[in-house]
Scaffold this motif. Sequence first.
Motif, PDB file in Angstrom:
ATOM      1  N   ALA A 107       0.837  -1.208   0.000  1.00  0.00           N
ATOM      2  CA  ALA A 107       0.000   0.000   0.000  1.00  0.00           C
ATOM      3  C   ALA A 107       0.871   1.258   0.000  1.00  0.00           C
ATOM      4  CB  ALA A 107      -0.925  -0.002   1.212  1.00  0.00           C
ATOM      5  N   LYS A 108       1.966   1.228   0.760  1.00  0.00           N
ATOM      6  CA  LYS A 108       2.880   2.372   0.795  1.00  0.00           C
ATOM      7  C   LYS A 108       3.524   2.588  -0.575  1.00  0.00           C
ATOM      8  CE  LYS A 108       4.105   2.167   5.713  1.00  0.00           C
ATOM      9  NZ  LYS A 108       5.204   1.960   6.696  1.00  0.00           N
ATOM     10  N   LEU A 109       3.900   1.504  -1.221  1.00  0.00           N
ATOM     11  CA  LEU A 109       4.505   1.609  -2.553  1.00  0.00           C
ATOM     12  C   LEU A 109       3.500   2.166  -3.561  1.00  0.00           C
ATOM     13  CD1 LEU A 109       6.533  -1.738  -2.699  1.00  0.00           C
ATOM     14  CD2 LEU A 109       7.480   0.572  -2.677  1.00  0.00           C
ATOM     15  N   GLU A 110       2.248   1.732  -3.444  1.00  0.00           N
ATOM     16  CA  GLU A 110       1.208   2.262  -4.332  1.00  0.00           C
ATOM     17  C   GLU A 110       1.023   3.762  -4.108  1.00  0.00           C
ATOM     18  OE1 GLU A 110      -2.105  -0.954  -5.662  1.00  0.00           O
ATOM     19  OE2 GLU A 110      -2.237  -0.275  -3.585  1.00  0.00           O
ATOM     20  N   SER A 111       1.047   4.170  -2.843  1.00  0.00           N
ATOM     21  CA  SER A 111       0.915   5.592  -2.521  1.00  0.00           C
ATOM     22  C   SER A 111       2.088   6.381  -3.094  1.00  0.00           C
ATOM     23  CB  SER A 111       0.846   5.773  -1.001  1.00  0.00           C
ATOM     24  OG  SER A 111       0.770   7.140  -0.665  1.00  0.00           O
ATOM     25  N   LEU A 112       3.291   5.820  -2.966  1.00  0.00           N
ATOM     26  CA  LEU A 112       4.480   6.474  -3.517  1.00  0.00           C
ATOM     27  C   LEU A 112       4.373   6.590  -5.031  1.00  0.00           C
ATOM     28  CD1 LEU A 112       7.359   7.579  -3.356  1.00  0.00           C
ATOM     29  CD2 LEU A 112       8.195   5.216  -3.343  1.00  0.00           C
ATOM     30  N   GLN A 113       3.883   5.536  -5.671  1.00  0.00           N
ATOM     31  CA  GLN A 113       3.745   5.553  -7.128  1.00  0.00           C
ATOM     32  C   GLN A 113       2.749   6.627  -7.563  1.00  0.00           C
ATOM     33  OE1 GLN A 113       5.762   4.394  -9.070  1.00  0.00           O
ATOM     34  NE2 GLN A 113       5.030   2.917 -10.559  1.00  0.00           N
ATOM     35  N   ASP A 114       1.681   6.781  -6.789  1.00  0.00           N
ATOM     36  CA  ASP A 114       0.695   7.825  -7.099  1.00  0.00           C
ATOM     37  C   ASP A 114       1.317   9.217  -6.965  1.00  0.00           C
ATOM     38  OD1 ASP A 114      -1.241   5.939  -7.580  1.00  0.00           O
ATOM     39  OD2 ASP A 114      -2.125   6.054  -5.572  1.00  0.00           O
ATOM     40  N   GLU A 115       2.123   9.401  -5.921  1.00  0.00           N
ATOM     41  CA  GLU A 115       2.798  10.689  -5.728  1.00  0.00           C
ATOM     42  C   GLU A 115       3.751  10.984  -6.885  1.00  0.00           C
ATOM     43  OE1 GLU A 115       4.755  10.761  -1.980  1.00  0.00           O
ATOM     44  OE2 GLU A 115       2.933  10.422  -0.814  1.00  0.00           O
ATOM     45  N   LEU A 116       4.496   9.966  -7.284  1.00  0.00           N
ATOM     46  CA  LEU A 116       5.441  10.139  -8.391  1.00  0.00           C
ATOM     47  C   LEU A 116       4.704  10.446  -9.693  1.00  0.00           C
ATOM     48  CD1 LEU A 116       7.943   7.232  -7.604  1.00  0.00           C
ATOM     49  CD2 LEU A 116       8.400   9.682  -7.446  1.00  0.00           C
ATOM     50  N   ALA A 117       3.555   9.809  -9.887  1.00  0.00           N
ATOM     51  CA  ALA A 117       2.765  10.074 -11.093  1.00  0.00           C
ATOM     52  C   ALA A 117       2.298  11.530 -11.106  1.00  0.00           C
ATOM     53  CB  ALA A 117       1.563   9.129 -11.153  1.00  0.00           C
ATOM     54  N   GLY A 118       1.926  12.037  -9.922  1.00  0.00           N
ATOM     55  CA  GLY A 118       1.528  13.440  -9.823  1.00  0.00           C
ATOM     56  C   GLY A 118       2.688  14.370 -10.133  1.00  0.00           C
ATOM     57  N   GLU A 119       3.868  14.040  -9.605  1.00  0.00           N
ATOM     58  CA  GLU A 119       5.060  14.842  -9.878  1.00  0.00           C
ATOM     59  C   GLU A 119       5.405  14.798 -11.366  1.00  0.00           C
ATOM     60  OE1 GLU A 119       8.313  13.688  -7.415  1.00  0.00           O
ATOM     61  OE2 GLU A 119       7.175  13.848  -5.553  1.00  0.00           O
ATOM     62  N   GLN A 120       5.263  13.624 -11.958  1.00  0.00           N
ATOM     63  CA  GLN A 120       5.559  13.478 -13.386  1.00  0.00           C
ATOM     64  C   GLN A 120       4.644  14.376 -14.219  1.00  0.00           C
ATOM     65  OE1 GLN A 120       4.509   9.700 -15.118  1.00  0.00           O
ATOM     66  NE2 GLN A 120       5.996   9.888 -16.760  1.00  0.00           N
ATOM     67  N   ALA A 121       3.354  14.350 -13.906  1.00  0.00           N
ATOM     68  CA  ALA A 121       2.395  15.174 -14.649  1.00  0.00           C
ATOM     69  C   ALA A 121       2.724  16.657 -14.493  1.00  0.00           C
ATOM     70  CB  ALA A 121       0.975  14.890 -14.162  1.00  0.00           C
ATOM     71  N   ASN A 122       3.118  17.054 -13.288  1.00  0.00           N
ATOM     72  CA  ASN A 122       3.442  18.458 -13.026  1.00  0.00           C
ATOM     73  C   ASN A 122       4.676  18.893 -13.818  1.00  0.00           C
ATOM     74  OD1 ASN A 122       3.218  21.006 -11.493  1.00  0.00           O
ATOM     75  ND2 ASN A 122       5.119  20.331 -10.543  1.00  0.00           N
ATOM     76  N   VAL A 123       5.720  18.068 -13.790  1.00  0.00           N
ATOM     77  CA  VAL A 123       6.956  18.411 -14.507  1.00  0.00           C
ATOM     78  C   VAL A 123       6.723  18.408 -16.016  1.00  0.00           C
ATOM     79  CG1 VAL A 123       9.327  17.682 -14.993  1.00  0.00           C
ATOM     80  CG2 VAL A 123       8.454  17.585 -12.662  1.00  0.00           C
ATOM     81  N   GLU A 124       5.927  17.469 -16.502  1.00  0.00           N
ATOM     82  CA  GLU A 124       5.621  17.431 -17.936  1.00  0.00           C
ATOM     83  C   GLU A 124       4.881  18.701 -18.361  1.00  0.00           C
ATOM     84  OE1 GLU A 124       3.513  13.775 -18.373  1.00  0.00           O
ATOM     85  OE2 GLU A 124       5.331  12.607 -18.786  1.00  0.00           O
ATOM     86  N   LYS A 125       3.987  19.190 -17.481  1.00  0.00           N
ATOM     87  CA  LYS A 125       3.273  20.442 -17.769  1.00  0.00           C
ATOM     88  C   LYS A 125       4.256  21.610 -17.810  1.00  0.00           C
ATOM     89  CE  LYS A 125      -0.306  23.290 -18.013  1.00  0.00           C
ATOM     90  NZ  LYS A 125       0.341  24.588 -17.771  1.00  0.00           N
ATOM     91  N   LEU A 126       5.176  21.651 -16.848  1.00  0.00           N
ATOM     92  CA  LEU A 126       6.182  22.714 -16.819  1.00  0.00           C
ATOM     93  C   LEU A 126       7.070  22.659 -18.059  1.00  0.00           C
ATOM     94  CD1 LEU A 126       7.272  22.579 -13.054  1.00  0.00           C
ATOM     95  CD2 LEU A 126       5.855  24.315 -14.159  1.00  0.00           C
ATOM     96  N   LEU A 127       7.412  21.450 -18.480  1.00  0.00           N
ATOM     97  CA  LEU A 127       8.234  21.295 -19.685  1.00  0.00           C
ATOM     98  C   LEU A 127       7.494  21.789 -20.922  1.00  0.00           C
ATOM     99  CD1 LEU A 127      10.133  17.879 -19.429  1.00  0.00           C
ATOM    100  CD2 LEU A 127      11.118  20.106 -19.971  1.00  0.00           C
ATOM    101  N   ALA A 128       6.215  21.453 -21.004  1.00  0.00           N
ATOM    102  CA  ALA A 128       5.415  21.897 -22.149  1.00  0.00           C
ATOM    103  C   ALA A 128       5.346  23.425 -22.184  1.00  0.00           C
ATOM    104  CB  ALA A 128       4.011  21.300 -22.073  1.00  0.00           C
ATOM    105  N   ASP A 129       5.122  24.031 -21.015  1.00  0.00           N
ATOM    106  CA  ASP A 129       5.075  25.499 -20.935  1.00  0.00           C
ATOM    107  C   ASP A 129       6.428  26.105 -21.302  1.00  0.00           C
ATOM    108  OD1 ASP A 129       2.471  25.305 -20.119  1.00  0.00           O
ATOM    109  OD2 ASP A 129       2.907  25.562 -17.980  1.00  0.00           O
ATOM    110  N   LYS A 130       7.501  25.439 -20.861  1.00  0.00           N
ATOM    111  CA  LYS A 130       8.844  25.951 -21.146  1.00  0.00           C
ATOM    112  C   LYS A 130       9.143  25.870 -22.642  1.00  0.00           C
ATOM    113  CE  LYS A 130      10.789  27.128 -18.253  1.00  0.00           C
ATOM    114  NZ  LYS A 130      10.847  28.484 -17.635  1.00  0.00           N
TER     115      LYS A 130
END
Length: 236
Positions: free
Chosen positions: A167-190
């Motif tokens: 369950a902890k690993l799943e939670s971590l994976q969800d957090e990383l997925a959120g970070e990935q989406a955020n960075v991808e958005k920043l990259l697109a804007d950049k």
Amino acid sequence: MIRGKKILGALLTFTLCFSMVIPAQADDISDAKKKQQELEQQKNTAEAEKSELSSELDSIVSKMEKTQSDLTAKENEINDAETELVTAKANEDDQYQTMKLRIKYMYENGSNEFLEILMEANSIADLLNKAEYINKISKCDRELLVEYEDTRKDVENRENALKKEYAKLESLQDELAGEQANVEKLLADKNIQINNLTSEISSNADKLKQLIAEAEAAEVRRKEAEATAAAQAAQA
């Protein structure tokens, strides 16, 4: 003589106009060059930020791959634990039934009341708590029963711990997925910012080129006007 003075005056006026235009063009060229430098600096900064974001994204993706690998391994461990638990429960139940049969055999010629109480035991704890029968159970049977019970509890505890880790690993994976989406958005804007700056740089470069060409042409006309004025003055 008067006509010559008029011509000379007109030429001097024309030359004066050129002398006023050229400094203005020089200012425009200076401003355009300054803007070009600023745009280039902004683009360099944006590209450096893009590089940092790309590195950050690579790191996140690497962590996600590692986490996914851990999830798969943990899932396999849970499956193994579930299989072990089924076996442990079966062994425990087999030993429990064996003990009941053994005790039944021991008391088959005894009191029917005792036998009925014994056979009505509905759990291991219930059976072991019947003190009048515990002393009749062989030491080996009791040790085996306790061993199987301990094994079953250990497997259950391990399975529960594995599920919590999963369950902890799943939670971590969800957090990383959120970070990935955020960075991808920043990259697109950049990337959009860099593309806009590239267009501005190109447009400003064209403007600067045109200003320089106009200034050079004006300088040629100014020199020609001065030469003409000098020639006319010499003839007057």
